[in-house]
Motif scaffolding. Structure first.
Motif, PDB file in Angstrom:
ATOM      1  N   LEU A 438      14.584 -27.011  -7.547  1.00  0.00           N
ATOM      2  CA  LEU A 438      14.455 -25.866  -8.459  1.00  0.00           C
ATOM      3  C   LEU A 438      12.999 -25.678  -8.893  1.00  0.00           C
ATOM      4  N   GLU A 439      12.317 -26.783  -9.158  1.00  0.00           N
ATOM      5  CA  GLU A 439      10.905 -26.684  -9.559  1.00  0.00           C
ATOM      6  C   GLU A 439      10.072 -26.087  -8.428  1.00  0.00           C
ATOM      7  N   LYS A 440      10.387 -26.472  -7.197  1.00  0.00           N
ATOM      8  CA  LYS A 440       9.705 -25.900  -6.044  1.00  0.00           C
ATOM      9  C   LYS A 440       9.953 -24.400  -5.972  1.00  0.00           C
ATOM     10  N   LYS A 441      11.168 -24.000  -6.293  1.00  0.00           N
ATOM     11  CA  LYS A 441      11.516 -22.584  -6.302  1.00  0.00           C
ATOM     12  C   LYS A 441      10.735 -21.838  -7.376  1.00  0.00           C
ATOM     13  N   ILE A 442      10.626 -22.448  -8.537  1.00  0.00           N
ATOM     14  CA  ILE A 442       9.877 -21.837  -9.647  1.00  0.00           C
ATOM     15  C   ILE A 442       8.397 -21.697  -9.258  1.00  0.00           C
ATOM     16  N   SER A 443       7.855 -22.752  -8.626  1.00  0.00           N
ATOM     17  CA  SER A 443       6.452 -22.716  -8.194  1.00  0.00           C
ATOM     18  C   SER A 443       6.237 -21.639  -7.133  1.00  0.00           C
ATOM     19  N   ALA A 444       7.186 -21.532  -6.187  1.00  0.00           N
ATOM     20  CA  ALA A 444       7.080 -20.518  -5.141  1.00  0.00           C
ATOM     21  C   ALA A 444       7.137 -19.119  -5.735  1.00  0.00           C
ATOM     22  N   ARG A 445       8.020 -18.932  -6.715  1.00  0.00           N
ATOM     23  CA  ARG A 445       8.116 -17.620  -7.360  1.00  0.00           C
ATOM     24  C   ARG A 445       6.805 -17.260  -8.050  1.00  0.00           C
ATOM     25  N   LEU A 446       6.236 -18.240  -8.770  1.00  0.00           N
ATOM     26  CA  LEU A 446       4.962 -18.008  -9.457  1.00  0.00           C
ATOM     27  C   LEU A 446       3.869 -17.655  -8.453  1.00  0.00           C
ATOM     28  N   ASN A 447       3.716 -18.477  -7.421  1.00  0.00           N
ATOM     29  CA  ASN A 447       2.610 -18.277  -6.485  1.00  0.00           C
ATOM     30  C   ASN A 447       2.796 -17.041  -5.613  1.00  0.00           C
ATOM     31  N   THR A 448       4.045 -16.678  -5.346  1.00  0.00           N
ATOM     32  CA  THR A 448       4.291 -15.447  -4.582  1.00  0.00           C
ATOM     33  C   THR A 448       3.900 -14.229  -5.404  1.00  0.00           C
ATOM     34  N   HIS A 449       4.303 -14.230  -6.684  1.00  0.00           N
ATOM     35  CA  HIS A 449       3.921 -13.097  -7.537  1.00  0.00           C
ATOM     36  C   HIS A 449       2.410 -13.108  -7.800  1.00  0.00           C
ATOM     37  N   LYS A 450       1.873 -14.315  -8.000  1.00  0.00           N
ATOM     38  CA  LYS A 450       0.432 -14.426  -8.232  1.00  0.00           C
ATOM     39  C   LYS A 450      -0.338 -13.905  -7.024  1.00  0.00           C
ATOM     40  N   TYR A 451       0.153 -14.222  -5.837  1.00  0.00           N
ATOM     41  CA  TYR A 451      -0.471 -13.736  -4.609  1.00  0.00           C
ATOM     42  C   TYR A 451      -0.472 -12.209  -4.571  1.00  0.00           C
ATOM     43  N   SER A 452       0.663 -11.588  -4.902  1.00  0.00           N
ATOM     44  CA  SER A 452       0.741 -10.122  -4.870  1.00  0.00           C
ATOM     45  C   SER A 452      -0.200  -9.499  -5.891  1.00  0.00           C
ATOM     46  N   VAL A 453      -0.338 -10.144  -7.058  1.00  0.00           N
ATOM     47  CA  VAL A 453      -1.270  -9.649  -8.080  1.00  0.00           C
ATOM     48  C   VAL A 453      -2.710  -9.813  -7.588  1.00  0.00           C
ATOM     49  N   MET A 454      -2.991 -10.956  -6.959  1.00  0.00           N
ATOM     50  CA  MET A 454      -4.349 -11.210  -6.472  1.00  0.00           C
ATOM     51  C   MET A 454      -4.738 -10.229  -5.372  1.00  0.00           C
ATOM     52  N   VAL A 455      -3.779  -9.845  -4.533  1.00  0.00           N
ATOM     53  CA  VAL A 455      -4.071  -8.872  -3.479  1.00  0.00           C
ATOM     54  C   VAL A 455      -4.533  -7.554  -4.102  1.00  0.00           C
TER      55      VAL A 455
END
Length: 747
Positions: A438-455
């Motif tokens: 679950l923590e991996k899922k939370i981290s993936a969600r954060l970094n995926t959204h962070k990636y889209s914001v960074m783009v």
């Protein structure tokens, strides 16, 4: 490219030879590709090389850029430093001059760029004049505004320009992977060096039997999975799997951190750059620095400031920029504590509920429970159903609350049910392995959204990235401009006058740079030393009607007592000529005609060996016969051999020098009386003997022309053997020269 030729005083005319990036010295394949990627065409790239502006190209240092500019200049103008500064001693004086100027440079760029400027020969008068016009503005600007800018800490702001980083130490991103089946994409990743910044894998769809299972494996092992290619229909849907068509690939879409970190790491320097621009704009000095002000795009600078304000100094996106990112970031940071709080709440709730209830257990059950051979699992069979229901209900309530706290979507809510332990024990401990999932899922969600914001942010920043580099280049050029003006202002220098029809130089109020520098340093330490006394000196046909008592001459013998300042005098004159021919402000008030070659010979520490003596004589024969316009500074050349022999040798050298109207020289000597006996009446008309009268040992100079001090030298032996051999070898001109000197010995 918006940087123009005005920033460097290099020629604007067409090159004399054909250049291309393919055959440009020092530019290999990688640098050539960087230049062609950055500039729209090869001509623009060559123009940027010419003015030293390619330091703003990512991957090319300012040191490289200035080296390319120097190469371009030397090849197009067909002149180099060693063509003009012929002897090591004159090059040493040039280095000392550069050293004095470097002290006023706030950036390494300006220090490096000083080396682009060396004394130019007489056929480059127009280029010298162009430089003079440019640096005249720098003197005026500093005189007019330096105090105001000093009070605003302007020098400190300029010093910060050295710190611009272009992402050289970019750490590898290991939580993201780029997958592609396209050779085009792979080539792009290699060319842009993206594969060194992120995990990359090339795939072949024809060898994949189960796309869902294949990509699910990547989705579980990486926070963000990017497929970049043209087969998006084969890509399954996972929340952290992003598809990018090859036509949309760019550094911003694949590794947005590369752009963002540059702005973050340079946040402070960008703020300094903006303050420099504001200071210069507020001066409203259109006349002197318009060639800088015209490149300040206020709209772009404002955008630059706004974009930088959303990042911290590590390139991380600040809070309150994207609410969802803030939310996901807070949840990821608090995940462990939220899980712990959920466990505590479940256990407290179970303990409280059971404590408040009366649980019915039958007598036979009690007897069975006190058996010693019961396992934990067997004991659990005697727990009433209502207790099991209470525990199960409490765990579900706790996990429902955790699900809300983690802001999980419907598709991920089942993940919390996996946290229920397989064996219920009290106190309740949630499944550790599933917590990690679950923590991996939370981290993936954060970094995926962070990636889209960074783009999105990187796309905005990339629009101002090129301007950031250009603005940095412009401000570095301004620092160089400001450096020369400050140096000239501190040393009281002025733009010399070029005389095209008269030859030689005439200088008044010439103050040696070393003496002036020492005075400036002592002022800083509050020492009250007297001002160094300037000198006046003349050579050639350059004269001044205000000082008629100076007799023009092409060859001057400078004599006087020891420690009177003879060496300081010729050093000062050589400094003045070097600065003037560089196109820089020079000492005092100077009129001059540029020389093609500059020579300086320091005083020998002792009599030369036979080989060195012969070499020195041959050098003078060659330079004397050269048709180039030249000036020779020599300090006690007679020290190469015994005084009597030296007077004969020097007489021969002077006789040879005077035969060529393009030869000018100032010779420090103690042998003026001996030398005069060997001069013809005609030679005496072209030779002036200048005496220096020492008023003390404080290095202050008083120049008195046409004055002959007394001498106490006694003639001894002569190196006739060497001269005899030289008179029998070499060219006819050399044989004649050495034969003439031998005749002087015979007389």
């Amino acid at each position: 490219m918006s940087v123009t030729d005005k920033f460097i005083s290099l020629p604007n005319k067409s090159p004399k030879c054909t250049f291309s990036l393919e055959n440009f010295p020092g530019i290999g394949k990688k640098i050539r590709e960087k230049l062609l990627n950055y500039y729209s065409n090869e001509n623009d790239a060559l123009k940027a090389i010419q003015v030293g502006a390619v330091g703003c190209v990512p991957g090319i240092s300012f040191k490289q850029a200035l080296k390319f500019a120097q190469t371009y200049f030397e090849l197009t103008e067909e002149v180099s430093l060693i063509d003009v500064l012929v002897t090591p001693d004159i090059t040493e004086i040039y280095d000392n001059v550069i050293g004095h100027i470097e002290k006023y440079a706030r950036t390494n760029y300006s220090k490096l760029k000083l080396r682009l400027y060396f004394p130019l020969p007489s056929h480059k008068i127009q280029l010298i004049k162009e430089r003079q016009q440019y640096f005249y503005k720098s003197i005026q600007f500093v005189q007019k505004h330096s105090q105001n800018l000093k009070e605003r800490g302007f020098s400190k702001l300029l010093s910060a320009l050295d710190n611009l980083k272009q992402g050289e130490d970019f750490p590898k991103i290991r939580s993201r992977i780029i997958i592609t089946d396209s050779q085009k994409v792979e080539n792009f990743l290699v060319e842009e060096d993206i594969i060194s910044s992120i995990v990359f894998e090339k795939i072949n769809f024809s060898k994949i039997t189960d796309n869902l299972k294949f990509f699910q494996n990547y989705s579980r092992n990486f926070d963000v999975v990017i497929y970049c290619g043209d087969h998006s229909e084969k890509i399954p849907a996972f929340s952290n799997l992003i598809t990018i068509p090859s036509k949309n690939m760019s550094i911003e879409t694949l590794v947005p951190e590369k752009i963002i970190r540059i702005f973050g790491f340079n946040k402070n320097i960008i703020q300094s750059m903006i303050r420099i621009v504001v200071n210069l704009k507020n001066l409203k000095e259109e006349k002197l620095i318009n060639h800088f002000l015209s490149h300040f795009d206020i709209k772009k600078i404002r955008t630059l400031k706004e974009n930088t304000s959303i990042l911290d100094e590590k390139g991380e996106i600040l809070s309150k920029i994207d609410s969802t990112l803030d939310e996901f970031r807070a949840i990821a940071d608090e995940f462990s504590s939220l899980v712990g709080e959920t466990e505590s709440w479940i256990n407290d709730q179970i303990q409280s509920e059971i404590g408040q209830r009366s649980i019915q257990i039958q007598g036979k059950q009690i007897l069975d429970l006190i058996r010693t051979d019961l396992s934990i699992e067997q004991v659990r069979n005697y727990i009433p159903v209502e207790v099991d229901e209470l525990i199960e209900e409490t765990i579900h309530k706790g996990l429902e609350t955790l699900c809300k706290q983690l802001h999980l979507g419907k598709q991920d809510q089942d993940l919390t049910l996996n946290l229920i332990p397989e064996i219920i024990e009290f106190p309740i401990q949630l499944n550790t392995q599933e917590c990690d999932v679950l923590e991996k899922k939370i981290s993936a969600r954060l970094n995926t959204h962070k990636y889209s914001v960074m783009v999105k942010i990187a796309s905005q920043l990339s629009e101002t990235y090129e301007y950031l580099l250009q603005l940095h280049q412009i401000l570095l050029e301004f620092d160089f401009f400001y450096t020369i003006g400050t140096f000239a202002h501190q040393f009281g220098l002025s733009i010399p006058q070029i005389l095209e029809k008269q030859y030689g130089f005439f200088g008044t109020n010439l103050t040696n740079l070393e003496l002036k520098s020492e005075k400036i340093s002592n002022q800083d330490s509050k020492k009250n030393d007297p001002e160094p006394i300037p000198i006046t000196y003349q050579l050639g046909s350059c004269t001044d009607s205000k000082i008629p008592e100076i007799t023009p001459a092409t060859l001057c013998l400078l004599t006087g007592s020891n420690s009177g300042g003879k060496t300081m005098c010729i050093n000062t004159c050589s400094q003045a000529i070097i600065l003037a021919q560089m196109g820089f402000p020079s000492l005092g008030d100077l009129k001059f005609h540029p020389f093609d070659e500059l020579y300086y010979y320091k005083k020998s520490s002792g009599q030369l060996s036979a080989g060195a003596f012969e070499t020195t004589l041959l050098q003078f024969v060659q330079l004397a016969q050269s048709p180039k316009l030249k000036i020779v500074f020599a300090d006690e050349l007679e020290s190469i051999t015994e005084p009597n022999a030296a007077s004969k040798v020097l007489s021969g050298i002077f006789s040879l020098l005077l035969q060529n109207p393009n030869n000018f020289g100032i010779f420090v000597t103690h042998l003026a009386e001996l030398l005069q006996t060997n001069f013809t009446a005609k030679q005496k008309n072209s030779i002036r003997i200048d005496g220096i009268e020492a008023t003390g040992l404080d290095k202050n100079l008083h120049l008195i022309v046409d004055r002959n001090p007394r001498f106490n030298y006694v003639a001894k032996s002569t190196p006739e053997l060497i001269l005899t051999r030289l008179a029998k070898s070499g060219s006819k001109e050399q044989q004649l020269f050495f034969s003439t000197i031998l005749k002087l010995f015979n007389h």
